[in-house]
Design a protein around this motif. Structure first.
Motif, PDB file in Angstrom:
ATOM      1  N   GLY A 565      11.580 -49.580  72.120  1.00  0.00           N
ATOM      2  CA  GLY A 565      10.262 -49.992  72.552  1.00  0.00           C
ATOM      3  C   GLY A 565       9.864 -51.334  71.972  1.00  0.00           C
ATOM      4  O   GLY A 565      10.631 -51.985  71.252  1.00  0.00           O
ATOM      5  N   PRO A 566       8.616 -51.785  72.255  1.00  0.00           N
ATOM      6  CA  PRO A 566       8.172 -53.113  71.813  1.00  0.00           C
ATOM      7  C   PRO A 566       8.230 -53.311  70.308  1.00  0.00           C
ATOM      8  O   PRO A 566       8.423 -54.426  69.838  1.00  0.00           O
ATOM      9  CB  PRO A 566       6.727 -53.193  72.318  1.00  0.00           C
ATOM     10  CG  PRO A 566       6.649 -52.189  73.427  1.00  0.00           C
ATOM     11  CD  PRO A 566       7.588 -51.086  73.060  1.00  0.00           C
ATOM     12  N   ARG A 567       8.081 -52.228  69.513  1.00  0.00           N
ATOM     13  CA  ARG A 567       8.105 -52.340  68.055  1.00  0.00           C
ATOM     14  C   ARG A 567       9.464 -51.968  67.464  1.00  0.00           C
ATOM     15  O   ARG A 567       9.639 -51.996  66.257  1.00  0.00           O
ATOM     16  CB  ARG A 567       7.037 -51.436  67.440  1.00  0.00           C
ATOM     17  CG  ARG A 567       5.637 -51.675  67.965  1.00  0.00           C
ATOM     18  CD  ARG A 567       5.128 -53.058  67.597  1.00  0.00           C
ATOM     19  NE  ARG A 567       5.064 -53.244  66.153  1.00  0.00           N
ATOM     20  CZ  ARG A 567       4.774 -54.391  65.552  1.00  0.00           C
ATOM     21  NH1 ARG A 567       4.557 -55.474  66.284  1.00  0.00           N
ATOM     22  NH2 ARG A 567       4.701 -54.472  64.236  1.00  0.00           N
ATOM     23  N   ASP A 615       7.887 -63.243  65.476  1.00  0.00           N
ATOM     24  CA  ASP A 615       8.356 -64.288  66.388  1.00  0.00           C
ATOM     25  C   ASP A 615       9.539 -63.733  67.187  1.00  0.00           C
ATOM     26  O   ASP A 615      10.695 -63.973  66.855  1.00  0.00           O
ATOM     27  CB  ASP A 615       8.768 -65.530  65.593  1.00  0.00           C
ATOM     28  CG  ASP A 615       9.216 -66.667  66.496  1.00  0.00           C
ATOM     29  OD1 ASP A 615       8.886 -66.637  67.698  1.00  0.00           O
ATOM     30  OD2 ASP A 615       9.889 -67.601  66.004  1.00  0.00           O
ATOM     31  N   PRO A 616       9.256 -62.947  68.242  1.00  0.00           N
ATOM     32  CA  PRO A 616      10.334 -62.263  68.970  1.00  0.00           C
ATOM     33  C   PRO A 616      11.321 -63.253  69.590  1.00  0.00           C
ATOM     34  O   PRO A 616      10.939 -64.138  70.343  1.00  0.00           O
ATOM     35  CB  PRO A 616       9.570 -61.492  70.066  1.00  0.00           C
ATOM     36  CG  PRO A 616       8.162 -61.396  69.575  1.00  0.00           C
ATOM     37  CD  PRO A 616       7.926 -62.626  68.781  1.00  0.00           C
ATOM     38  N   PRO A 642      14.924 -59.594  72.994  1.00  0.00           N
ATOM     39  CA  PRO A 642      13.659 -59.106  73.551  1.00  0.00           C
ATOM     40  C   PRO A 642      13.595 -59.289  75.066  1.00  0.00           C
ATOM     41  O   PRO A 642      14.095 -60.276  75.605  1.00  0.00           O
ATOM     42  CB  PRO A 642      12.611 -59.973  72.855  1.00  0.00           C
ATOM     43  CG  PRO A 642      13.325 -61.253  72.570  1.00  0.00           C
ATOM     44  CD  PRO A 642      14.757 -60.893  72.313  1.00  0.00           C
ATOM     45  N   ILE A 643      12.992 -58.338  75.763  1.00  0.00           N
ATOM     46  CA  ILE A 643      12.689 -58.428  77.196  1.00  0.00           C
ATOM     47  C   ILE A 643      11.170 -58.576  77.296  1.00  0.00           C
ATOM     48  O   ILE A 643      10.431 -57.717  76.824  1.00  0.00           O
ATOM     49  CB  ILE A 643      13.173 -57.193  77.966  1.00  0.00           C
ATOM     50  CG1 ILE A 643      14.664 -56.935  77.679  1.00  0.00           C
ATOM     51  CG2 ILE A 643      12.918 -57.359  79.450  1.00  0.00           C
ATOM     52  CD1 ILE A 643      15.575 -58.051  78.106  1.00  0.00           C
ATOM     53  N   PHE A 644      10.708 -59.668  77.935  1.00  0.00           N
ATOM     54  CA  PHE A 644       9.290 -59.996  77.926  1.00  0.00           C
ATOM     55  C   PHE A 644       8.591 -59.576  79.214  1.00  0.00           C
ATOM     56  O   PHE A 644       9.201 -59.550  80.299  1.00  0.00           O
ATOM     57  CB  PHE A 644       9.092 -61.502  77.731  1.00  0.00           C
ATOM     58  CG  PHE A 644       9.564 -62.017  76.400  1.00  0.00           C
ATOM     59  CD1 PHE A 644       8.771 -61.880  75.277  1.00  0.00           C
ATOM     60  CD2 PHE A 644      10.804 -62.631  76.272  1.00  0.00           C
ATOM     61  CE1 PHE A 644       9.203 -62.348  74.050  1.00  0.00           C
ATOM     62  CE2 PHE A 644      11.246 -63.103  75.055  1.00  0.00           C
ATOM     63  CZ  PHE A 644      10.433 -62.960  73.931  1.00  0.00           C
ATOM     64  N   ASN A 645       7.300 -59.273  79.079  1.00  0.00           N
ATOM     65  CA  ASN A 645       6.421 -59.100  80.231  1.00  0.00           C
ATOM     66  C   ASN A 645       5.976 -60.474  80.727  1.00  0.00           C
ATOM     67  O   ASN A 645       6.260 -61.504  80.105  1.00  0.00           O
ATOM     68  CB  ASN A 645       5.186 -58.262  79.849  1.00  0.00           C
ATOM     69  CG  ASN A 645       5.558 -56.836  79.470  1.00  0.00           C
ATOM     70  OD1 ASN A 645       6.271 -56.159  80.202  1.00  0.00           O
ATOM     71  ND2 ASN A 645       5.073 -56.388  78.312  1.00  0.00           N
ATOM     72  N   ARG A 651       8.322 -56.222  76.223  1.00  0.00           N
ATOM     73  CA  ARG A 651       8.318 -54.944  76.925  1.00  0.00           C
ATOM     74  C   ARG A 651       9.277 -53.959  76.258  1.00  0.00           C
ATOM     75  O   ARG A 651       8.965 -52.779  76.087  1.00  0.00           O
ATOM     76  CB  ARG A 651       8.712 -55.141  78.397  1.00  0.00           C
ATOM     77  CG  ARG A 651       8.640 -53.846  79.193  1.00  0.00           C
ATOM     78  CD  ARG A 651       8.756 -54.065  80.698  1.00  0.00           C
ATOM     79  NE  ARG A 651      10.081 -54.478  81.106  1.00  0.00           N
ATOM     80  CZ  ARG A 651      10.379 -55.677  81.572  1.00  0.00           C
ATOM     81  NH1 ARG A 651       9.442 -56.604  81.682  1.00  0.00           N
ATOM     82  NH2 ARG A 651      11.602 -55.998  81.937  1.00  0.00           N
ATOM     83  N   GLN A 652      10.453 -54.444  75.877  1.00  0.00           N
ATOM     84  CA  GLN A 652      11.417 -53.601  75.184  1.00  0.00           C
ATOM     85  C   GLN A 652      12.455 -54.490  74.517  1.00  0.00           C
ATOM     86  O   GLN A 652      12.497 -55.693  74.724  1.00  0.00           O
ATOM     87  CB  GLN A 652      12.093 -52.617  76.150  1.00  0.00           C
ATOM     88  CG  GLN A 652      12.991 -53.298  77.196  1.00  0.00           C
ATOM     89  CD  GLN A 652      13.756 -52.297  78.036  1.00  0.00           C
ATOM     90  OE1 GLN A 652      13.650 -51.099  77.863  1.00  0.00           O
ATOM     91  NE2 GLN A 652      14.532 -52.790  78.977  1.00  0.00           N
TER      92      GLN A 652
END
Length: 1007
Positions: A565-567, A615-616, A642-645, A651-652
């Motif tokens: 998940g995002p975290r 800082d993803p 990271p996969i961004f919205n 996002r994940q």
């Protein structure tokens, strides 16, 4: 364009009856009580008379403006006509008898009042500006015109005059009139002003128009009117002269206004109750293709493509309220060329003062581009809906074709796709084309002259065949086209985003057809929709294949592949994680996976992950993870992406965790070995270094730092030449390193100076370093300081040379002198015996010869021990003597060549060169069994070269390796004088010895 339906709706003007001039003149007389002379003057121009009379009715007689206003405005504005008729006509109507006023609904004015009114000047610009300021606060009127004679009426009258004359303030006056007057009043005023212009035009065009009889009567009854008319031309001339500058300004403004009007795409058309055009703006040319003058008097039904639709529209709008604006209506209209297009019409009914409708005013807009855009959007949406629904490629292509067919009557469509070979077209969708023709084009080979589709795919450009029976590309396919009833075909290539041809989109017709711009746009859009469909479907297929490969890689990979998940929490079971760590889903869900990290690494890993979340971005982390199979913690490398919205939030996370335990252990072992190696290298007395294939230092030991007095960090990365200097590198080291890079082990001695010892000599061993493929990737160098040994050897040579010179001198001065004396005694003895005739003379002769030969040998030995004279030319004479002696002693063909003098100021250098030549020639005679020896001394590019070549058996390889004493002494002597000695086989056989002396040796003084 539509209004009341009085008259025959849809009656075409082309077939209308011939204009009846007599009937028109009768209508004028009935309406006015007589026929004015201006109308009579137009009787020879029936169409002009008909149009002018209609305009008079709609803009003047039936105008809702008060009669007194119309007459006053007409009379006042007629002052600016060169002909007096219009002004006289309307001035007389103003002063006619009360009876006529009552009968015709006009107010009256006395003759003196009329003349004073006509003499009244126009407001000056300053007055007009003040007037406009006062009008700015006036509310909108409900009546079409204010009360005649009122203050407001006077102001608006002045504004109307200014607008008519197109003076500089005409624009502001227009704004004031439009703001204060109701729409009906404003439009009626504009129509009246236009009619006044038309009247003046026709009066000027007809020349002198005879005054009506009632005008003559009025002039006789009112002398002041007669005087005014007499002065009229002079007054008009003065007025025109005064207006000349203004007319220039107005002409310029008119051109600007006409430019603005021409730029507006909409057309304004006015028609009377008979549905005939009475007025239109120039923009009718861009909308309908007609010139404005062509339309005046013609029936407005010519604008409509379908007469029935026109009649239905007239019937629907027959109940439209007077003055009301209709709702925009879209209809199919027709241009002069016959082309049909989509138009939008907004109309309003024009009503006169009596409340009767006298015509209609319509605004026509070409909305074909908008309709095409709407149709394109609808087609696009339909295709997107089908894509979203997951329709197959054949169904999607069929939808594209059907949508295009529905957009154009009589059109048949098709889509052909290039096959894998890229040379043939296969059926993708064939719409309503006959099945027989579809079968005929399936598998069509592309080419520059193959029909429309084959050529379009081959040339990657549109191909238009307006008539299949005459187009050269269809010569071989005419029979198939005729059988299918097809006569025209337009084909557009379907291109990918990379401009790669995917296929063709084509349309067919059953009659020869020339495409319009709208047709070409439809063709382009069909190809674009097909490209979207093909691209999307193929991307979906590639995505499914990629997902399948991804699943296969995950299942086959030994690495852990996970999504979080995002975290960073696990929100779904991670099978590869469970397989590696043995931790079930119930334990590794959310943040439970952290329990599998080594306790000593856990806190560090948590800190690193918190920094990543701030800082993803792509990140890596090394830690130890529990491995269930081996029941131990193993080193792993975790990677997270990271996969961004769309809003930039995460996002994940997608990550991999690879086992690098064996690699880490190997690296640790390698680091230990490197440490041991460094310890060993740093503690040897020799200088040890390693250079890469480009001869840049990658390692030097501590001894290197001590000798060169430069820190290791300053040496690493530098080229070997930077340490010793370019000249020294090229002279002493370059050739040896080149051989080492070729894979040879090289040993040599060279002068390698340091900052403290410029005369330092070293013995160097170069060992090539080979990689797994056998390529040389670097060079190991071991360097030992031999400066003391070289100095000792030099002293030994100097002592031995000096001792040899001493012995030579002793032989020359001692034994040589004794033998010289013996030769003289022998000469005396031979002479005495010859005089006496004794037989012992032969013995005495032999003794003399032996003593002479012994003296020669002694002299040769003495000269060999001190061969070179102490002058700059001593070497050349010594080498020449050496050649003669070898020839005499051994009978070999020995020659000395020196094309130009080689002067060596240093006698020691010359001696060493002589000894090298002596050793080389002796070896050639004794060991090489040579019969021809050549000694050369030359000087080129400031370098002296001594070369000895022979035709003997050469030097065997084993002798080269053994390095006999003679060869070692030769190399040593060359080193002492910093010369380069090369010994190799000659090109024609034998041995080639070459010693090259640096330029510095040529300049050293004799020592």
């Amino acid at each position: 364009m539509s209004g009341l339906t009085r008259g025959t709706a849809g009656q075409a003007d082309e077939g209308a009856a011939e204009i009846d001039v007599h009937r028109i003149l009768e209508q004028i007389e009935r309406r006015l009580g007589f026929c004015p002379a201006l109308f009579k003057s137009l009787s020879q121009l029936p169409e002009a008379l008909d149009v002018y009379w209609r305009q008079a009715q709609s803009a003047y007689l039936n105008s809702p403006l008060p009669g007194i206003v119309k007459e006053r405005l007409f009379a006042y504005l007629s002052r600016y006509c060169a002909q007096p008729y219009c002004m006289a006509r309307h001035a007389v109507w103003l002063i006619e008898r009360q009876e006529r006023d009552r009968d015709n609904g006009r107010a009256s004015m006395a003759a003196a009042e009329v003349v004073a009114f006509l003499r009244r000047p126009r407001p000056r610009p300053q007055e007009l500006e003040a007037m406009l300021e006062r009008l700015a606060s006036e509310p909108k009127l409900e009546a079409v015109w204010p009360q005649p004679g009122s203050w407001l009426e006077t102001q608006l009258f002045a504004c109307a005059v200014t607008c008519f004359l197109r003076e500089p303030l005409a624009g502001k006056c227009h704004e004031a009139l439009q703001r204060i007057l109701p729409r009906r009043g404003y439009e009626s005023l504009l129509m009246l002003l236009t009619f006044v212009h038309s009247s003046q035009f026709w009066a000027d065009a007809r020349g002198t128009v005879e005054l009506d009889p009632d005008i003559h009567q009025a002039m006789r009854a009112h002398p002041e009117l007669a005087r005014w008319l007499a002065e009229y031309r002079e007054e008009v001339a003065r007025e025109q002269q005064d207006l000349a500058p203004l007319n220039q300004v107005l002409a310029r403004e008119k051109r600007r206004f006409e430019g603005v009007v021409r730029s507006i795409p909409d057309a304004l058309v006015m028609a009377d109750m008979e549905h005939r055009v009475t007025f239109c703006t120039p923009n009718v040319r861009s909308v309908f293709g007609y010139d404005p003058e062509e339309l005046i008097g013609r029936h407005k039904s010519i604008f409509f493509a379908d007469p029935e639709a026109y009649r239905d529209l007239e019937a629907q709008q027959s109940g439209q309220a007077a003055g009301a604006v209709s709702t925009p209506v879209e209809m199919e209209l027709r241009r002069k060329s016959g082309e049909c297009f989509a138009g939008e019409i907004v109309s309003t009914v024009l009503v006169g003062e009596d409340g009767e409708a006298f015509g209609c005013l319509a605004l026509v807009r070409d909305v074909s581009v908008r309709k095409q855009a709407e149709a394109k959007l609808q087609r696009y949406n339909r295709v997107l809906e089908a894509l979203a629904a997951g329709a197959s490629l054949p169904r999607l292509l069929e939808l594209v074709v059907r949508l295009a067919e529905d957009a154009r009557r009589g059109m048949l469509g098709s889509i052909l796709l290039l096959d894998a070979s890229g040379r043939r077209l296969r059926s993708g969708a064939l719409g309503r084309l006959p099945a027989s023709f579809s079968e005929a084009v399936d598998g069509l080979e592309i080419g520059p002259n193959i029909g429309s589709c084959g050529a379009a795919a081959y040339l990657n450009q549109r191909v238009i065949a307006e008539d299949l029976l005459t187009h050269p590309n269809w010569k071989e396919y005419t029979a198939a086209a005729e059988h299918a009833g097809l006569r025209a075909c337009w084909s557009e290539p379907i291109r990918s985003r990379d401009n790669e041809v995917l296929g063709t989109f084509a349309v067919y017709f059953r009659e020869p057809q020339t495409p319009t711009e709208a047709d070409l746009d439809l063709l382009r859009h069909g190809a674009q929709l097909a490209e979207i469909v093909i691209d999307r479907v193929r991307k979906d297929e590639r995505l499914r294949e990629s997902e399948q490969r991804y699943r296969s890689v995950v299942l086959a990979s030994s690495a852990i592949v996970s999504t979080a998940g995002p975290r960073g929490e696990f929100s779904s079971p991670q099978h590869s994680w469970e397989r590696y760590t043995g931790q079930p889903w119930s334990e590794h869900r959310d943040w439970g996976w952290g329990k599998m990290i080594h306790p000593d690494d856990s806190r560090r890993a948590q800190r690193a992950w918190r920094d990543v979340l701030k800082d993803p971005q792509f990140s890596t982390l090394h830690f130890r993870l529990w491995h269930a199979a081996t029941e131990q913690y193993r080193h792993v490398e975790g990677r997270a992406v990271p996969i961004f919205n769309e809003d930039g939030s995460v996002r994940q996370w997608v990550g991999t965790t690879a086992d690098i335990h064996d690699r880490v252990l190997a690296e640790q072992k390698l680091r230990q070995r490197e440490h041991e190696f460094r310890m060993l290298a740093d503690n040897v007395p020799e200088l040890f270094s390693y250079t890469d294939a480009h001869l840049h230092f990658r390692f030097v030991n501590r001894r290197y730092e001590e000798v060169h007095r430069r820190p290791r960090s300053e040496l690493l990365g530098r080229h070997v030449s930077e340490l010793v200097g370019d000249r020294r590198y090229l002279q002493s080291l370059a050739q040896h390193y080149a051989r080492a890079l070729e894979g040879q082990r090289v040993s040599f001695e060279a002068n390698i100076p340091t900052a403290d010892n410029p005369g330092r000599w070293a013995s160097v061993v170069l060992i090539p370093d080979r990689d797994e493929q056998g390529r040389v990737s670097g060079v190991y160098a071991m360097e030992s300081d031999i400066s003391q040994r070289r100095e000792l050897e030099k002293q030994i040579l100097d002592v031995s040379g000096e001792e040899a010179r001493r012995i030579g001198n002793d032989l020359h001065d001692g034994v040589g002198q004794e033998l010289t004396g013996l030769v003289m005694v022998a000469d005396t003895l031979v002479t005495a015996l010859e005089r006496r005739g004794l037989a012992e003379v032969e013995i005495a002769e032999k003794m003399r010869t032996a003593v002479q030969r012994c003296l020669g040998e002694i002299r040769t030995m003495a000269r060999g021990m001190n061969p070179v004279s102490v002058d700059t030319q001593g070497l050349m004479s010594a080498l020449a003597e050496m050649a003669r002696r070898l020839k005499n002693l051994y009978g070999v063909d020995c020659v000395f060549e020196c094309s130009q003098p080689v002067l060596l100021p240093n006698n020691q250098v010359a001696t060493h060169l002589y000894r090298i030549a002596q050793e080389a020639t002796t070896n050639a005679v004794k060991h090489g069994r040579s019969s021809r020896i050549r000694i050369e001394l030359s000087c080129e590019d400031h370098h002296a070269t001594l070369r000895i070549t022979d035709n003997g058996i050469g030097i065997a390889e084993d002798n080269k390796k053994k390095q006999g004493m003679g060869l070692q002494i030769m190399k040593y002597r060359a080193g002492l004088i910093e010369a380069d000695l090369q010994i190799q086989e000659a090109a024609s056989g034998g041995t080639d010895v070459r010693c090259t002396l640096a330029a510095e040796a040529l300049q050293q003084p004799m020592g």
